[in-house]
Design a protein around this motif. Sequence first.
Motif, short mmCIF file in Angstrom:
data_model
loop_
_atom_site.label_atom_id
_atom_site.label_comp_id
_atom_site.label_asym_id
_atom_site.label_seq_id
_atom_site.Cartn_x
_atom_site.Cartn_y
_atom_site.Cartn_z
N UNK A 36 0.57 -1.17 -0.10
CA UNK A 36 -0.22 -0.32 -0.22
C UNK A 36 1.06 1.36 -0.23
N UNK A 37 1.85 1.26 0.92
CA UNK A 37 3.17 2.37 0.78
C UNK A 37 3.36 2.64 -0.35
N UNK A 38 3.81 1.55 -0.90
CA UNK A 38 4.47 1.66 -2.52
C UNK A 38 3.23 2.66 -3.90
N UNK A 39 2.32 1.72 -3.17
CA UNK A 39 1.77 2.05 -4.34
C UNK A 39 1.30 3.31 -4.23
N UNK A 40 0.70 3.88 -2.98
CA UNK A 40 0.25 5.92 -3.10
C UNK A 40 1.29 6.44 -2.22
N UNK A 41 2.77 5.76 -2.82
CA UNK A 41 3.78 6.63 -2.90
C UNK A 41 3.80 7.27 -1.92
#
Length: 377
Positions: A36-41
Motif C-alpha cells: 500500500x505504501x508503495x502504491x500510494x507513494x
Amino acid sequence: MPFHPFAVEQFLSEMEHGVRFNFSESGVHPMSYAALFAMAQIDTEALFDTLVDYPQVNGFQTLRERIAALYDGAGAENVLVTVGATEANTLIANTLLEPGDNMVVFRPTYEQMAGNARNLGIELRLVNLIEDEGWAVDRDALAASVDDRTKIIHVVNPNNPTGGVLSIADRAAILASAERVGAWIVADEVYAGTERATDIPTASFWGQEARVIAINSMSKAYGLPGLRLGWLVAPQDMIPALWRRHEYASISASMMSMKLAEHALAPATRAKLTERARGLIRRGFETLTEALQEHPGVFSVVPPQASAMSFVKFDLPLGAEAFALRLLREQDVLVIPGNKFGLEGHFRFSSALPEPHLREGLARLNALTSEILANAG
C-alpha cells in the motif's frame, strides 16, 4: 430482549484462525502495508511522525471529501467515518428503528444489519432472491412485505453471498416500495467496484431517493480490511443523530486508519486498487469454475456479477455445515456453509486469491468430494 448471535461471524470467529486454505473471506486478498505504501507513494517519515492520538471524531475533512466525491451530489457534511461498515449498520439500526417498526431484508444476504434489528426486537420480513432467475428479487413478495410500519428496506448490492447485482427493474421496485410507505433504503455497497464482467461500477442508491443511507468500507473492494475503516453517507440532517451514537459506540476510527484511507482514496491510488481487485476477481472465478467441472453434476454456480466470492450450489449426500466441517477437519480448507445465510445445499467460496494457493485448495475440495462420492456409491 433475547440475544441472537451473528451466525456467519460466529462461525468465522471460531473456525478461521490457523486454517491453511481460508476461502471463507468475502473481500479480495489483503494487501501488505508495504504494498500500500508503495502504491500510494506514502511519505513514511511524515506518516510515522503522526501522534498516536484521537483523530477528528467524524472523520478527517479531506477523507470525508474524498468519500463524498464518490457519490453524486454528496458533500463532506453527508459523510460519517465509522469503524468498518459494521459500525455504520449498528448506528443506523439504533438511530432509525423503534418498537413497532418492521424491516424488509432480502435472503440470502449478509445479516449483520438484520441481526441488529432482530436484537432490538424489530420484526424482520424476509424476501427471497430467486436463484433460478439469477438471484432476482421476488417483486410480488417485496410488494406484499412493505406496509406503513416498514421503516427500512435493507439491500446489499452487489450481494453477499451471491455476488449478484440488482437489475434496473429490481432497483426500481425497491425504490417504488420505499417511496410508497416512506421507508428508508439502507444500501450496503461494500462490493461496488468489484465488477467481474464490466469496468462500470455498480450504481449507488444514493441520490435516487430522499431517504437513502449508503454504506461502504475499505475492506472488501480495496483489500484493506485491517484498517477497520468504513463510512455512511446520509442526508445532512440525519448525520448529527448518527454521530451522537457513534460517540457511544467507538468515539472514532483510529488516527492511522484514517490517514491510510485518505491516501488509498486519492483518485490515482483508488484506481490502482480497483484494477488490482478486478484482476484477482476475474482470474479467481475462472480458476474456480474450471475446478468445479471436475465433478459434473455436483457443483453449479450462478456467475457472480461482482464481489470476490461465489455462492456455490452442491449435490452431495450431506448438509452444508457437515460438508464445511469435513473440509476443515480433513483438508484444512474453510468455506462458509450456506445455512449460515439461511439456505441449505450451498457454500460461500472466496476465489480472489493468489493463483497457486487457490488451485491447491480447490484440489483439496475436489479430493474430499471424490471420497464422499465413492463412499456414497
